[in-house]
Motif scaffolding. Sequence first.
Motif, PDB file in Angstrom:
ATOM      1  N   UNK A 118       0.711  11.677 -16.878  1.00  0.00           N
ATOM      2  CA  UNK A 118       2.284  11.543 -18.162  1.00  0.00           C
ATOM      3  C   UNK A 118       3.290  10.880 -17.314  1.00  0.00           C
ATOM      4  N   UNK A 119       2.758  11.228 -15.935  1.00  0.00           N
ATOM      5  CA  UNK A 119       4.378  10.849 -15.303  1.00  0.00           C
ATOM      6  C   UNK A 119       3.493  10.130 -13.834  1.00  0.00           C
ATOM      7  N   UNK A 120       3.746   9.568 -13.272  1.00  0.00           N
ATOM      8  CA  UNK A 120       3.472   8.190 -12.095  1.00  0.00           C
ATOM      9  C   UNK A 120       4.743   7.916 -11.398  1.00  0.00           C
ATOM     10  N   UNK A 121       4.843   7.677 -10.166  1.00  0.00           N
ATOM     11  CA  UNK A 121       6.269   7.118  -9.881  1.00  0.00           C
ATOM     12  C   UNK A 121       5.334   5.708  -8.558  1.00  0.00           C
ATOM     13  N   UNK A 122       6.224   4.755  -8.236  1.00  0.00           N
ATOM     14  CA  UNK A 122       5.613   4.016  -7.561  1.00  0.00           C
ATOM     15  C   UNK A 122       7.094   3.471  -7.011  1.00  0.00           C
ATOM     16  N   UNK A 123       7.065   2.288  -5.953  1.00  0.00           N
ATOM     17  CA  UNK A 123       8.079   1.416  -5.038  1.00  0.00           C
ATOM     18  C   UNK A 123       7.888   0.401  -4.492  1.00  0.00           C
ATOM     19  N   UNK A 124       8.733  -0.160  -4.569  1.00  0.00           N
ATOM     20  CA  UNK A 124       9.071  -1.971  -4.611  1.00  0.00           C
ATOM     21  C   UNK A 124       9.299  -1.858  -3.045  1.00  0.00           C
ATOM     22  N   UNK A 125       7.879  -2.138  -2.279  1.00  0.00           N
ATOM     23  CA  UNK A 125       8.261  -2.265  -1.279  1.00  0.00           C
ATOM     24  C   UNK A 125       8.868  -3.849  -0.628  1.00  0.00           C
ATOM     25  N   UNK A 126       7.743  -4.544  -1.581  1.00  0.00           N
ATOM     26  CA  UNK A 126       8.179  -5.565  -0.883  1.00  0.00           C
ATOM     27  C   UNK A 126       8.899  -6.614  -1.491  1.00  0.00           C
ATOM     28  N   UNK A 127       9.559  -8.009  -1.298  1.00  0.00           N
ATOM     29  CA  UNK A 127      10.482  -8.523  -2.256  1.00  0.00           C
ATOM     30  C   UNK A 127       9.160 -10.006  -2.737  1.00  0.00           C
ATOM     31  N   UNK A 128       9.329  -9.919  -4.104  1.00  0.00           N
ATOM     32  CA  UNK A 128       8.643 -11.502  -4.994  1.00  0.00           C
ATOM     33  C   UNK A 128       8.039 -10.606  -6.231  1.00  0.00           C
ATOM     34  N   UNK A 129       7.028 -11.226  -6.624  1.00  0.00           N
ATOM     35  CA  UNK A 129       6.592 -11.149  -8.010  1.00  0.00           C
ATOM     36  C   UNK A 129       4.975 -10.640  -8.248  1.00  0.00           C
ATOM     37  N   UNK A 167       0.695  -1.357   0.198  1.00  0.00           N
ATOM     38  CA  UNK A 167      -0.060  -0.312  -0.095  1.00  0.00           C
ATOM     39  C   UNK A 167       0.833   1.496  -0.159  1.00  0.00           C
ATOM     40  N   UNK A 168       2.089   1.326   0.981  1.00  0.00           N
ATOM     41  CA  UNK A 168       2.782   2.225   0.303  1.00  0.00           C
ATOM     42  C   UNK A 168       3.650   2.836  -0.849  1.00  0.00           C
ATOM     43  N   UNK A 169       3.830   1.705  -1.489  1.00  0.00           N
ATOM     44  CA  UNK A 169       4.446   2.442  -3.246  1.00  0.00           C
ATOM     45  C   UNK A 169       3.471   1.808  -4.246  1.00  0.00           C
TER      46      UNK A 169
END
Length: 159
Positions: free
Chosen positions: A118-129, A101-103
């Motif tokens: 046109x531009x968004x940012x996310x974050x990989x918070x958790x390991x996995x697929x 939820x945070x990323x």
Amino acid sequence: MMNASNLVVLQAALLQPQASITIAVDTAYVASKGGQNISNGIYMMDNQVSYGSTGEGTLELSTVVPVGSLIGFNTVPIDTNSGDTVIITGFTVSQGSVFGSQGYPQQQPPINGEPAGAYWIGQAINAGSQTYQIQIKVTVGQLRPISYYINWDPFITAK
């Protein structure tokens, strides 16, 4: 004097994604298909090939990033002189929880004359697929613009 909108622009300018995903769209092709059954004409690319990303230039991009990475998503029409626009309207997670939820990706203020969205940012918070769905809006035409909404399911893995 700094107001809230200036603060948002400043914050976005300070975020420097380690991973960049660009979605280039052949807007003329999308219009010729009436926005239906799009299996070509949309090209996803990232800067993570050295980490193991695959599927460059297809709708099946599988991005690989280190856990904690910021991920920038931007859209562009291939023919930048057409006046057509391409924006992201949202993301949906189909399977997995890399963003958590945070990323979960957030729209960023327009930069370099790009349209809002046109531009968004996310974050990989958790390991996995994770399989996620991205939705875009392609607007073509000058006299009587028409918009097409398209979505598909790329992949992301955080290690």
